[in-house]
Design an enzyme around this catalytic site. Structure first.
Site, PDB file in Angstrom:
ATOM      1  N   GLY A 179      42.192  94.179 117.604  1.00  0.00           N
ATOM      2  CA  GLY A 179      43.470  94.423 117.379  1.00  0.00           C
ATOM      3  C   GLY A 179      43.872  93.857 116.005  1.00  0.00           C
ATOM      4  O   GLY A 179      44.437  94.672 115.318  1.00  0.00           O
ATOM      5  N   ARG A 217      39.754  90.743 112.052  1.00  0.00           N
ATOM      6  CA  ARG A 217      38.564  90.615 113.023  1.00  0.00           C
ATOM      7  C   ARG A 217      37.740  91.995 112.587  1.00  0.00           C
ATOM      8  O   ARG A 217      36.569  91.903 112.583  1.00  0.00           O
ATOM      9  CB  ARG A 217      39.086  90.698 114.407  1.00  0.00           C
ATOM     10  CG  ARG A 217      37.751  90.323 115.367  1.00  0.00           C
ATOM     11  CD  ARG A 217      37.997  90.501 116.944  1.00  0.00           C
ATOM     12  NE  ARG A 217      39.003  89.272 117.048  1.00  0.00           N
ATOM     13  CZ  ARG A 217      39.949  89.476 118.094  1.00  0.00           C
ATOM     14  NH1 ARG A 217      40.056  90.707 118.788  1.00  0.00           N
ATOM     15  NH2 ARG A 217      40.572  88.898 118.217  1.00  0.00           N
ATOM     16  N   ARG A 228      49.172 100.053 105.882  1.00  0.00           N
ATOM     17  CA  ARG A 228      49.731  99.151 106.609  1.00  0.00           C
ATOM     18  C   ARG A 228      49.029  97.953 106.829  1.00  0.00           C
ATOM     19  O   ARG A 228      49.237  96.941 107.801  1.00  0.00           O
ATOM     20  CB  ARG A 228      50.545  99.796 107.767  1.00  0.00           C
ATOM     21  CG  ARG A 228      51.264 100.878 107.894  1.00  0.00           C
ATOM     22  CD  ARG A 228      51.799 101.355 109.082  1.00  0.00           C
ATOM     23  NE  ARG A 228      52.869 102.263 109.199  1.00  0.00           N
ATOM     24  CZ  ARG A 228      53.996 102.283 109.378  1.00  0.00           C
ATOM     25  NH1 ARG A 228      54.502 100.868 110.022  1.00  0.00           N
ATOM     26  NH2 ARG A 228      54.864 103.314 109.298  1.00  0.00           N
ATOM     27  N   ARG A 258      37.058  98.853 122.664  1.00  0.00           N
ATOM     28  CA  ARG A 258      38.054  97.981 122.309  1.00  0.00           C
ATOM     29  C   ARG A 258      37.048  96.581 122.453  1.00  0.00           C
ATOM     30  O   ARG A 258      36.364  96.132 123.259  1.00  0.00           O
ATOM     31  CB  ARG A 258      39.161  97.741 123.297  1.00  0.00           C
ATOM     32  CG  ARG A 258      39.747  96.356 123.375  1.00  0.00           C
ATOM     33  CD  ARG A 258      41.432  96.738 123.914  1.00  0.00           C
ATOM     34  NE  ARG A 258      41.695  95.321 124.238  1.00  0.00           N
ATOM     35  CZ  ARG A 258      42.200  94.494 123.592  1.00  0.00           C
ATOM     36  NH1 ARG A 258      41.965  94.298 122.214  1.00  0.00           N
ATOM     37  NH2 ARG A 258      42.691  93.323 123.626  1.00  0.00           N
ATOM     38  N   SER A 316      40.667  90.095 122.855  1.00  0.00           N
ATOM     39  CA  SER A 316      40.790  88.786 123.536  1.00  0.00           C
ATOM     40  C   SER A 316      41.779  88.942 124.749  1.00  0.00           C
ATOM     41  O   SER A 316      42.327  89.914 124.720  1.00  0.00           O
ATOM     42  CB  SER A 316      41.384  87.614 122.517  1.00  0.00           C
ATOM     43  OG  SER A 316      42.842  88.168 121.772  1.00  0.00           O
ATOM     44  N   ASP A 365      42.217  82.382 126.118  1.00  0.00           N
ATOM     45  CA  ASP A 365      43.018  81.313 126.757  1.00  0.00           C
ATOM     46  C   ASP A 365      43.162  81.367 128.190  1.00  0.00           C
ATOM     47  O   ASP A 365      42.648  82.538 128.740  1.00  0.00           O
ATOM     48  CB  ASP A 365      44.594  81.386 126.093  1.00  0.00           C
ATOM     49  CG  ASP A 365      45.136  82.736 126.249  1.00  0.00           C
ATOM     50  OD1 ASP A 365      46.015  82.710 127.414  1.00  0.00           O
ATOM     51  OD2 ASP A 365      44.946  83.571 125.537  1.00  0.00           O
ATOM     52  N   ARG A 425      39.729  82.702 117.642  1.00  0.00           N
ATOM     53  CA  ARG A 425      39.821  84.101 118.155  1.00  0.00           C
ATOM     54  C   ARG A 425      39.337  85.232 117.152  1.00  0.00           C
ATOM     55  O   ARG A 425      38.986  86.238 117.563  1.00  0.00           O
ATOM     56  CB  ARG A 425      41.253  84.428 118.239  1.00  0.00           C
ATOM     57  CG  ARG A 425      41.921  83.640 119.410  1.00  0.00           C
ATOM     58  CD  ARG A 425      43.464  83.701 119.404  1.00  0.00           C
ATOM     59  NE  ARG A 425      44.154  82.834 120.478  1.00  0.00           N
ATOM     60  CZ  ARG A 425      44.921  83.488 121.487  1.00  0.00           C
ATOM     61  NH1 ARG A 425      45.235  84.573 121.417  1.00  0.00           N
ATOM     62  NH2 ARG A 425      45.494  82.491 122.118  1.00  0.00           N
TER      63      ARG A 425
END
Length: 232
Positions: A20, A24, A43, A87, A90, A204, A217
């Protein structure tokens, strides 16, 4: 070229990893791929293609939530002919035995999103992983001593729930964790007859309240990446 991805034809590999977070994506490209080049900065949603053990692999940021992810998945499939969408994200644990940094392989994805309500009126569509990618991921993890959990995940439309106890109903029915994209990914892949798999690392826990930092993350998901890249 598509509206949200400025890559030229042939710049994107058949297999694309989908974090996402665009930072990353940058970390994955710089850490794991050889001769990686950036093909997208529209973007700020970074995309790269490089080599992993001699095979071309791309990594494309997809944003947060199903609507954002579907934009990139649709364009990758329809404009660039991508065949495998993986995908790498997290998630928040719903189960006491699933700890921080544990890896979950999503067999199926429940959802609070209404993304499929207009497609399947008065019915529930159950988005599932590609069996081929799923079994390969599980086998690689077992053969290389990487602990994993596999099962149902929840793709939520809300990151901040009004009711902090709402997760307990999903947990009681065996849902392992919550994330925000898998149900959309599995649906669009099924529609276009391509393969998809969601791998997530626990960042988490809704059970204990523990959480990783933003930096952790972004950069601490090495074992998940190893599994994902083995599928390329």
């Amino acid at each position: 070229m598509s509206l949200h991805i400025e890559a030229k034809k042939g710049e994107i590999a058949d297999t694309v990893l989908l974090p996402g977070d665009p930072l990353r994506a940058k970390w994955i490209a710089e850490t794991f791929l050889k001769d990686a080049h950036c093909y997208n900065n529209v973007r700020g949603m970074l995309g790269y293609t490089g080599l992993y053990r001699g095979k071309r692999v791309s990594v494309q940021g997809s944003g947060m939530g199903i609507p954002s992810a579907l934009i990139y998945c649709h364009e990758l499939i329809n404009n660039y002919g991508v065949k495998n969408l993986i995908r790498v994200g997290s998630a928040g644990s719903y189960q006491e035995h699933i700890k921080l940094k544990d890896i979950v392989v999503a067999m199926a994805a429940s959802t609070t999103s209404g993304i499929n309500n207009t497609r399947f009126v008065n019915s529930d569509y159950s988005p599932t992983a590609s069996f081929d990618l799923f079994i390969k991921a599980v086998q690689y993890a077992h053969e290389n001593g990487i602990p994993i959990h596999a099962g149902n995940v929840l793709s939520s439309d809300e990151f901040y729930e009004d009711d902090p106890e709402a997760y307990k109903l999903w947990a009681a029915y065996g849902v392992l964790c919550v994330e925000m994209e898998a149900a959309g990914l599995y649906t669009v892949a099924a529609k276009h007859k391509v393969k998809a798999l969601a791998l997530v690392t626990i960042s988490d826990s809704l059970v204990t309240g523990e959480q990783l930092t933003a930096e952790e993350r972004e950069t601490s998901f090495g074992k998940m990446m190893e599994i994902a890249l083995s599928l390329a």
